[in-house]
Design an enzyme around this catalytic site. Structure first.
Site, mmCIF file in Angstrom:
data_model
loop_
_atom_site.group_PDB
_atom_site.id
_atom_site.type_symbol
_atom_site.label_atom_id
_atom_site.label_comp_id
_atom_site.label_asym_id
_atom_site.label_seq_id
_atom_site.Cartn_x
_atom_site.Cartn_y
_atom_site.Cartn_z
ATOM 1 N N LYS A 9 -45.444 -21.423 89.592
ATOM 2 C CA LYS A 9 -45.623 -22.511 88.619
ATOM 3 C C LYS A 9 -44.305 -22.842 87.904
ATOM 4 C CE LYS A 9 -50.567 -21.571 87.877
ATOM 5 N NZ LYS A 9 -51.646 -21.361 86.868
ATOM 6 N N TYR A 49 -56.603 -29.222 90.685
ATOM 7 C CA TYR A 49 -57.443 -28.478 89.736
ATOM 8 C C TYR A 49 -58.730 -29.242 89.388
ATOM 9 C CZ TYR A 49 -54.075 -24.713 88.708
ATOM 10 O OH TYR A 49 -53.252 -23.604 88.783
ATOM 11 N N ASN A 112 -48.671 -19.243 83.236
ATOM 12 C CA ASN A 112 -48.934 -17.901 83.779
ATOM 13 C C ASN A 112 -48.337 -17.654 85.165
ATOM 14 O OD1 ASN A 112 -50.782 -19.425 85.174
ATOM 15 N ND2 ASN A 112 -52.591 -18.365 84.412
ATOM 16 N N HIS A 115 -50.225 -19.286 90.870
ATOM 17 C CA HIS A 115 -51.607 -19.596 91.252
ATOM 18 C C HIS A 115 -51.899 -18.900 92.566
ATOM 19 C CE1 HIS A 115 -55.155 -21.724 92.696
ATOM 20 N NE2 HIS A 115 -54.520 -21.815 93.851
ATOM 21 N N GLU A 126 -57.068 -25.810 99.718
ATOM 22 C CA GLU A 126 -55.767 -25.874 99.039
ATOM 23 C C GLU A 126 -54.604 -25.905 100.030
ATOM 24 O OE1 GLU A 126 -55.884 -22.592 96.287
ATOM 25 O OE2 GLU A 126 -57.434 -23.553 95.063
#
Ligand code: ATP
Ligand code: MG
Length: 137
Positions: A9, A49, A112, A115, A126
């Site tokens: 990320k 998402y 965070n 993913h 995905e």
């Protein structure tokens, strides 16, 4: 051999820990089958998402995921989906076990670091969302 989608990320890309995170995967039996660095826009991040569309944090999540480039990868190996989730640690880095990617490289539940697909079904969706078949080698 199982495949899963991983994203490094924007927070981790900005920190300069792409290589350190990839080392966790390769050192634990996950092979990089595909990889690219891209800038997500609102539509691409929101579509990714989509399952969280009605959640109160959705707007912040899309804003964060578009705040800078990300690295998307297909990881391949035995039990790749569960293994990647184990290496990542809990969604909230404050709850993540010592030695996990999120414990070592992430600050908050919003930023965070990584993913990982959470099921075989989401992994398949995905991977196709970011890669065509001839890019997964
Ligand atoms: P990811 O899907 O990014 O791998 P995850 O599967 O551990 O993370 P999800 O429940 O799918 O967690 O949530 C997706 C992302 O939304 C999380 O990574 C986190 O950044 C954000 N998020 C989840 N829950 C919250 C929350 N309660 N408050 C703020 N952000 C949240
Ligand atoms: Mg998730």
């Amino acid at each position: 051999m199982e495949q899963t989608l991983s994203i490094i990320k924007p927070d981790a890309v900005k920190k300069g820990v792409i290589g350190k995170i990839i080392d966790r995967f390769e050192s634990n039996g996950l092979r990089i089958a595909a990889m690219k660095k891209i800038q997500l826009d609102d539509a691409k991040a929101g579509g990714f998402y989509a399952e969280h569309k009605e959640r109160p944090f959705f707007g912040d999540l899309v804003a964060f995921m578009t705040s800078g480039p990300v690295v998307v990868m297909v990881l391949e190996g035995d039990n790749a989906i569960a293994k990647n989730r184990d290496l990542m640690g809990a969604t909230n880095p404050k709850e993540a076990k010592e030695g996990t990617i999120r414990a070592d490289f992430a600050e908050s539940i919003d930023a965070n670091a990584v993913h990982g697909s959470d099921s075989a079904q989401s992994a398949q969706r995905e991977i196709k969302y970011f890669f065509s078949d001839n890019e997964v080698l």
